[in-house]
Design a protein around this motif. Structure first.
Motif, mmCIF file in Angstrom:
data_model
loop_
_atom_site.group_PDB
_atom_site.id
_atom_site.type_symbol
_atom_site.label_atom_id
_atom_site.label_comp_id
_atom_site.label_asym_id
_atom_site.label_seq_id
_atom_site.Cartn_x
_atom_site.Cartn_y
_atom_site.Cartn_z
ATOM 1 N N UNK A 94 0.823 -1.205 0.000
ATOM 2 C CA UNK A 94 0.000 0.000 0.000
ATOM 3 C C UNK A 94 0.859 1.257 0.000
ATOM 4 N N UNK A 95 2.064 1.144 -0.549
ATOM 5 C CA UNK A 95 2.878 2.351 -0.696
ATOM 6 C C UNK A 95 2.429 3.064 -1.970
ATOM 7 N N UNK A 96 2.791 4.330 -2.074
ATOM 8 C CA UNK A 96 2.277 5.112 -3.206
ATOM 9 C C UNK A 96 3.352 5.867 -3.971
ATOM 10 N N UNK A 97 4.418 6.229 -3.297
ATOM 11 C CA UNK A 97 5.328 7.210 -3.920
ATOM 12 C C UNK A 97 6.747 6.689 -4.096
ATOM 13 N N UNK A 98 6.963 5.386 -3.913
ATOM 14 C CA UNK A 98 8.346 4.931 -3.829
ATOM 15 C C UNK A 98 8.853 4.320 -5.131
ATOM 16 N N UNK A 99 10.119 4.480 -5.381
ATOM 17 C CA UNK A 99 10.753 3.825 -6.530
ATOM 18 C C UNK A 99 10.977 2.368 -6.146
ATOM 19 N N UNK A 100 10.338 1.449 -6.869
ATOM 20 C CA UNK A 100 10.384 0.056 -6.437
ATOM 21 C C UNK A 100 11.069 -0.864 -7.447
ATOM 22 N N UNK A 101 11.844 -0.267 -8.373
ATOM 23 C CA UNK A 101 12.635 -1.093 -9.295
ATOM 24 C C UNK A 101 13.931 -0.368 -9.622
ATOM 25 N N UNK A 102 14.955 -1.167 -9.933
ATOM 26 C CA UNK A 102 16.203 -0.599 -10.429
ATOM 27 C C UNK A 102 16.121 -0.332 -11.930
ATOM 28 N N UNK A 103 15.104 -0.877 -12.576
ATOM 29 C CA UNK A 103 15.064 -0.896 -14.041
ATOM 30 C C UNK A 103 14.012 0.089 -14.549
ATOM 31 N N UNK A 104 14.434 1.315 -14.731
ATOM 32 C CA UNK A 104 13.491 2.329 -15.198
ATOM 33 C C UNK A 104 13.770 2.756 -16.629
ATOM 34 N N UNK A 105 14.846 2.252 -17.197
ATOM 35 C CA UNK A 105 15.225 2.677 -18.543
ATOM 36 C C UNK A 105 14.474 1.890 -19.593
ATOM 37 N N UNK A 106 15.200 1.487 -20.644
ATOM 38 C CA UNK A 106 14.579 0.781 -21.762
ATOM 39 C C UNK A 106 14.231 -0.662 -21.392
ATOM 40 N N UNK A 107 14.960 -1.169 -20.370
ATOM 41 C CA UNK A 107 14.777 -2.563 -20.026
ATOM 42 C C UNK A 107 13.506 -2.738 -19.179
ATOM 43 N N UNK A 108 12.620 -3.612 -19.631
ATOM 44 C CA UNK A 108 11.401 -3.891 -18.867
ATOM 45 C C UNK A 108 11.622 -5.164 -18.061
ATOM 46 N N UNK A 109 11.401 -5.069 -16.766
ATOM 47 C CA UNK A 109 11.650 -6.212 -15.882
ATOM 48 C C UNK A 109 10.382 -6.482 -15.070
ATOM 49 N N UNK A 110 9.780 -7.639 -15.313
ATOM 50 C CA UNK A 110 8.609 -8.057 -14.533
ATOM 51 C C UNK A 110 9.050 -9.202 -13.634
ATOM 52 N N UNK A 111 9.477 -8.876 -12.449
ATOM 53 C CA UNK A 111 10.053 -9.920 -11.607
ATOM 54 C C UNK A 111 8.954 -10.674 -10.849
ATOM 55 N N UNK A 112 9.112 -11.992 -10.759
ATOM 56 C CA UNK A 112 8.145 -12.794 -10.015
ATOM 57 C C UNK A 112 8.198 -12.457 -8.532
#
Ligand SMILES: [Zn+2]
Length: 261
Positions: free
Chosen positions: A108-126
């Motif tokens: 229930x967080x709203x404002x946090x950066x929750x991935x290292x991968x924000x560039x071109x690489x799309x990462x959908x981690x299990x």
């Protein structure tokens, strides 16, 4: 090589369980750490200690640079992280003072950066099983051996904060299946998985959250008092668990490899 990281919540400012302590300054591509890292030893095992909220608990949960903190751990070769966190109890049977070793989270967080991968690489981690099962097992075994009151499973809901929940929200989280509530597990556990680090948490119940009608609304003073009593338990568990970690290979290491689109 196994290297252990500990992320301390409130109450861990004084790393008196570590010897040969040295302070390491570190920059990261994601900005500043919560504070300079503390590296020390438990027996002959090297441990990297980070205080999530900085020294003297100065950084509010939304402002913690989780990405920098986890990145620095990874860069130092940390393979396993044991995190501590204060939490509110959403269940009658989780008394203030009890420990919970969560196996699930609700975000229930709203404002946090929750991935290292924000560039071109799309990462959908299990994220079906977000915490390292083997590391959790070691924590549970240690707590049982030390006869410390604990709950081996639990769902933690992480809220944005910094305010505590309303009674209505607290009741809602109970209906959703959450057992404890805090402001820090997400995105820390998510980033650890992306970084290939085994992560498990020891959540210290400090109070019944707002749902509990016998309770005065939760205050920081109540939390701090309960925590002061229980930090020793967590330190003992940490001290023993660190020495019991005997595996390096784990599915946590490679989770991100399968996630890159
Ligand atoms: Zn693992």
């Amino acid at each position: 090589m196994i290297r252990i990281g500990m992320i301390g919540g409130s109450g861990f400012d004084d790393p008196d369980f570590l010897t040969d302590v040295r302070i390491v300054k570190k920059g990261t591509p994601f900005g500043a750490l919560s504070h300079d890292l503390v590296i020390g030893r438990v027996g002959d095992i090297e441990v990297v200690l980070m205080l999530r909220h900085g020294r003297g608990h100065r950084i509010r949960p939304s402002a913690v640079n989780y990405r920098a903190n986890i990145w620095a751990m990874k860069d130092l070769g940390v393979t396993h992280i044991i995190a501590t966190t204060a939490c509110g109890s959403l269940r009658e049977e989780i008394f203030p003072g009890h420990l919970v070793f969560p196996d699930q989270f609700i975000d229930f967080t709203r404002t946090r950066k929750s991935t290292f991968h924000e560039g071109d690489q799309v990462v959908h981690i299990g994220m079906g099983d977000p915490f390292c099962a083997r590391l959790r097992d070691l924590l549970i075994q240690t707590a049982a051996r030390l006869d410390i009151a604990h709950h081996p499973t639990g769902t933690v809901v992480t809220i944005e904060g910094p305010r505590f929940s309303t009674r209505a929200e607290s009741r809602m989280f109970r209906i959703l299946g959450a057992d404890v509530i805090n402001m820090s597990t997400v995105p820390e556990v998510v980033l650890a998985r992306e970084a290939g680090i085994c992560y498990a948490a020891a959540a210290m119940s400090t109070d019944y959250d707002a749902w509990h009608h016998s309770e005065e609304p939760v205050t920081w003073d109540v939390i701090a008092a309960t925590m002061a009593k229980n930090v020793d338990h967590v330190k003992k568990i940490f001290f023993e668990t660190v020495r019991a970690i005997d595996y390096e290979e784990c599915s946590c290491r490679t989770a991100v490899d399968a996630a890159i689109v």
